[in-house]
Scaffold this motif. Structure first.
Motif, PDB file in Angstrom:
ATOM      1  N   PHE A   9     -52.983  19.861  22.556  1.00 40.39           N
ATOM      2  CA  PHE A   9     -52.317  20.655  21.420  1.00 40.39           C
ATOM      3  C   PHE A   9     -50.870  19.844  21.128  1.00 40.39           C
ATOM      4  O   PHE A   9     -50.231  20.278  20.126  1.00 40.39           O
ATOM      5  N   GLU A  10     -50.243  18.864  21.938  1.00 44.59           N
ATOM      6  CA  GLU A  10     -49.251  18.474  21.528  1.00 44.59           C
ATOM      7  C   GLU A  10     -48.966  17.591  20.320  1.00 44.59           C
ATOM      8  O   GLU A  10     -48.021  17.737  19.733  1.00 44.59           O
ATOM      9  N   ALA A  11     -50.174  17.080  20.083  1.00 48.15           N
ATOM     10  CA  ALA A  11     -50.178  16.307  18.603  1.00 48.15           C
ATOM     11  C   ALA A  11     -50.276  17.290  17.470  1.00 48.15           C
ATOM     12  O   ALA A  11     -50.491  16.739  16.454  1.00 48.15           O
ATOM     13  N   MET A  12     -50.711  18.518  17.685  1.00 46.73           N
ATOM     14  CA  MET A  12     -51.269  19.523  16.615  1.00 46.73           C
ATOM     15  C   MET A  12     -49.995  20.473  16.217  1.00 46.73           C
ATOM     16  O   MET A  12     -50.321  21.538  16.037  1.00 46.73           O
ATOM     17  N   ARG A  13     -48.667  19.864  16.119  1.00 47.52           N
ATOM     18  CA  ARG A  13     -47.705  20.838  15.768  1.00 47.52           C
ATOM     19  C   ARG A  13     -47.640  20.705  14.196  1.00 47.52           C
ATOM     20  O   ARG A  13     -47.589  19.869  13.387  1.00 47.52           O
ATOM     21  N   LEU A  14     -47.469  22.087  13.851  1.00 48.97           N
ATOM     22  CA  LEU A  14     -47.368  22.301  12.609  1.00 48.97           C
ATOM     23  C   LEU A  14     -46.736  23.739  12.216  1.00 48.97           C
ATOM     24  O   LEU A  14     -46.740  24.463  13.180  1.00 48.97           O
ATOM     25  N   VAL A  15     -45.962  24.010  11.034  1.00 47.53           N
ATOM     26  CA  VAL A  15     -45.425  25.098  10.841  1.00 47.53           C
ATOM     27  C   VAL A  15     -46.051  25.725   9.385  1.00 47.53           C
ATOM     28  O   VAL A  15     -46.056  25.146   8.629  1.00 47.53           O
ATOM     29  N   LEU A  16     -46.451  27.042   9.698  1.00 42.01           N
ATOM     30  CA  LEU A  16     -46.865  27.622   8.427  1.00 42.01           C
ATOM     31  C   LEU A  16     -45.834  28.239   7.700  1.00 42.01           C
ATOM     32  O   LEU A  16     -44.798  28.322   7.968  1.00 42.01           O
ATOM     33  N   PRO A  17     -46.064  28.312   6.420  1.00 44.50           N
ATOM     34  CA  PRO A  17     -45.054  28.617   5.526  1.00 44.50           C
ATOM     35  C   PRO A  17     -44.226  29.936   5.815  1.00 44.50           C
ATOM     36  O   PRO A  17     -43.241  30.036   5.624  1.00 44.50           O
ATOM     37  N   GLU A  18     -45.193  31.034   6.422  1.00 39.84           N
ATOM     38  CA  GLU A  18     -44.405  32.330   6.738  1.00 39.84           C
ATOM     39  C   GLU A  18     -43.400  31.952   7.765  1.00 39.84           C
ATOM     40  O   GLU A  18     -42.393  32.672   7.928  1.00 39.84           O
ATOM     41  N   HIS A  19     -43.775  31.080   8.898  1.00 38.65           N
ATOM     42  CA  HIS A  19     -43.041  30.786   9.915  1.00 38.65           C
ATOM     43  C   HIS A  19     -41.743  29.905   9.364  1.00 38.65           C
ATOM     44  O   HIS A  19     -40.685  30.200  10.112  1.00 38.65           O
ATOM     45  N   ARG A  20     -41.991  29.031   8.570  1.00 44.85           N
ATOM     46  CA  ARG A  20     -40.687  28.428   7.994  1.00 44.85           C
ATOM     47  C   ARG A  20     -39.765  29.205   7.364  1.00 44.85           C
ATOM     48  O   ARG A  20     -38.386  29.043   7.564  1.00 44.85           O
ATOM     49  N   GLY A  21     -40.159  30.194   6.719  1.00 41.24           N
ATOM     50  CA  GLY A  21     -38.952  31.200   6.004  1.00 41.24           C
ATOM     51  C   GLY A  21     -38.410  32.115   7.122  1.00 41.24           C
ATOM     52  O   GLY A  21     -37.108  32.149   6.992  1.00 41.24           O
ATOM     53  N   VAL A  22     -39.141  32.328   8.142  1.00 43.43           N
ATOM     54  CA  VAL A  22     -38.350  33.174   9.303  1.00 43.43           C
ATOM     55  C   VAL A  22     -37.476  32.275  10.103  1.00 43.43           C
ATOM     56  O   VAL A  22     -36.217  32.539  10.451  1.00 43.43           O
ATOM     57  N   MET A  23     -38.163  31.037  10.282  1.00 43.80           N
ATOM     58  CA  MET A  23     -37.010  29.963  11.085  1.00 43.80           C
ATOM     59  C   MET A  23     -35.652  29.833   9.830  1.00 43.80           C
ATOM     60  O   MET A  23     -34.474  29.667  10.610  1.00 43.80           O
ATOM     61  N   SER A  24     -35.786  29.634   8.841  1.00 42.32           N
ATOM     62  CA  SER A  24     -34.754  29.384   7.971  1.00 42.32           C
ATOM     63  C   SER A  24     -33.571  30.611   8.003  1.00 42.32           C
ATOM     64  O   SER A  24     -32.420  30.424   8.042  1.00 42.32           O
ATOM     65  N   ASP A  25     -34.302  31.859   7.955  1.00 43.39           N
ATOM     66  CA  ASP A  25     -33.329  32.954   8.193  1.00 43.39           C
ATOM     67  C   ASP A  25     -32.711  33.025   9.331  1.00 43.39           C
ATOM     68  O   ASP A  25     -31.430  33.398   9.382  1.00 43.39           O
ATOM     69  N   TRP A  26     -33.469  32.771  10.502  1.00 45.31           N
ATOM     70  CA  TRP A  26     -32.871  32.711  11.825  1.00 45.31           C
ATOM     71  C   TRP A  26     -31.872  31.769  12.042  1.00 45.31           C
ATOM     72  O   TRP A  26     -30.721  31.987  12.485  1.00 45.31           O
ATOM     73  N   ASN A  27     -31.806  30.547  11.258  1.00 43.45           N
ATOM     74  CA  ASN A  27     -30.926  29.497  11.399  1.00 43.45           C
ATOM     75  C   ASN A  27     -29.726  29.826  10.579  1.00 43.45           C
ATOM     76  O   ASN A  27     -28.515  29.619  11.125  1.00 43.45           O
ATOM     77  N   ARG A  28     -29.738  30.692   9.523  1.00 45.95           N
ATOM     78  CA  ARG A  28     -28.934  30.925   8.311  1.00 45.95           C
ATOM     79  C   ARG A  28     -28.055  32.059   9.299  1.00 45.95           C
ATOM     80  O   ARG A  28     -26.551  32.254   9.238  1.00 45.95           O
ATOM     81  N   GLN A  29     -28.482  32.987  10.017  1.00 51.85           N
ATOM     82  CA  GLN A  29     -27.923  34.328  10.602  1.00 51.85           C
ATOM     83  C   GLN A  29     -27.148  33.244  11.802  1.00 51.85           C
ATOM     84  O   GLN A  29     -26.288  33.853  12.193  1.00 51.85           O
ATOM     85  N   ARG A  30     -27.635  32.377  12.632  1.00 48.50           N
ATOM     86  CA  ARG A  30     -27.192  31.710  13.696  1.00 48.50           C
ATOM     87  C   ARG A  30     -25.755  31.165  13.008  1.00 48.50           C
ATOM     88  O   ARG A  30     -24.695  30.858  13.915  1.00 48.50           O
ATOM     89  N   SER A  31     -26.009  30.560  12.041  1.00 47.10           N
ATOM     90  CA  SER A  31     -24.761  29.664  11.426  1.00 47.10           C
ATOM     91  C   SER A  31     -23.599  30.549  10.920  1.00 47.10           C
ATOM     92  O   SER A  31     -22.579  30.023  10.423  1.00 47.10           O
ATOM     93  N   ALA A  32     -23.877  31.844  10.550  1.00 49.25           N
ATOM     94  CA  ALA A  32     -22.838  32.541  10.056  1.00 49.25           C
ATOM     95  C   ALA A  32     -21.930  33.021  10.981  1.00 49.25           C
ATOM     96  O   ALA A  32     -22.038  32.966  12.098  1.00 49.25           O
ATOM     97  N   SER A  33     -20.677  32.753  10.291  1.00 48.51           N
ATOM     98  CA  SER A  33     -19.484  32.748  11.091  1.00 48.51           C
ATOM     99  C   SER A  33     -19.198  34.271  11.472  1.00 48.51           C
ATOM    100  O   SER A  33     -19.411  35.305  10.818  1.00 48.51           O
ATOM    101  N   LYS A  34     -18.418  34.482  12.707  1.00 45.62           N
ATOM    102  CA  LYS A  34     -17.908  36.055  12.902  1.00 45.62           C
ATOM    103  C   LYS A  34     -16.518  36.139  12.463  1.00 45.62           C
ATOM    104  O   LYS A  34     -15.950  35.241  12.540  1.00 45.62           O
ATOM    105  N   PRO A  35     -16.117  37.279  11.808  1.00 45.15           N
ATOM    106  CA  PRO A  35     -14.644  37.395  11.525  1.00 45.15           C
ATOM    107  C   PRO A  35     -13.840  37.438  12.861  1.00 45.15           C
ATOM    108  O   PRO A  35     -14.234  37.956  13.997  1.00 45.15           O
ATOM    109  N   THR A  36     -12.721  37.028  12.672  1.00 47.26           N
ATOM    110  CA  THR A  36     -11.619  36.998  13.730  1.00 47.26           C
ATOM    111  C   THR A  36     -10.771  38.261  13.570  1.00 47.26           C
ATOM    112  O   THR A  36     -10.421  38.874  12.548  1.00 47.26           O
ATOM    113  N   ALA A  37     -10.756  38.678  14.715  1.00 47.59           N
ATOM    114  CA  ALA A  37      -9.777  40.095  14.500  1.00 47.59           C
ATOM    115  C   ALA A  37      -8.261  39.540  14.603  1.00 47.59           C
ATOM    116  O   ALA A  37      -7.489  38.817  14.972  1.00 47.59           O
ATOM    117  N   LEU A  38      -7.705  40.444  13.649  1.00 41.31           N
ATOM    118  CA  LEU A  38      -6.426  40.129  13.266  1.00 41.31           C
ATOM    119  C   LEU A  38      -5.350  41.045  14.222  1.00 41.31           C
ATOM    120  O   LEU A  38      -5.549  41.916  14.704  1.00 41.31           O
TER     121      LEU A  38
END
Length: 105
Positions: A9-38
């Protein structure tokens, strides 16, 4: 592990469109910055600058925290129960919880 070692199964890597959307949302949430406390001094400085600007109708530059980048507004602050900035493009409402910096122009 190579395909020669029994992992067919190593050579059979593929990403379904549904998973691609979830992965992009997850990456966007990870890259979101956190507010600094004043610190209390920084909050007092922001309050002082805004109160002086409202009283004297002076122009200020306000920086607001954003998840994907800070937003800068420049204009005359007006307080009528809510803080608003009168800019060249119109009136912008300001969420006080998102304030990072305020300075006189």
């Amino acid at each position: 592990m190579n395909i020669n070692e029994g992992n067919i199964f190593e050579a059979m890597r593929l990403v379904l469109p549904e998973h691609r959307g979830v992965m992009s949302d997850w990456n966007r949430q990870r890259s979101a910055s956190k507010p600094t406390a004043l610190t209390e001094d920084e909050m007092e400085q922001i309050q002082y600058v805004l109160s002086e600007a409202v009283e004297n109708r002076a122009k200020v530059r306000v920086t607001l925290f954003g998840d994907y980048g800070d937003m800068v507004l420049e204009g005359v602050p007006v307080y009528d129960g809510r803080l608003r900035i009168v800019t060249d493009g119109g009136i912008q409402s300001v969420d006080v919880d998102r304030l990072i910096k305020a300075e006189m122009v």
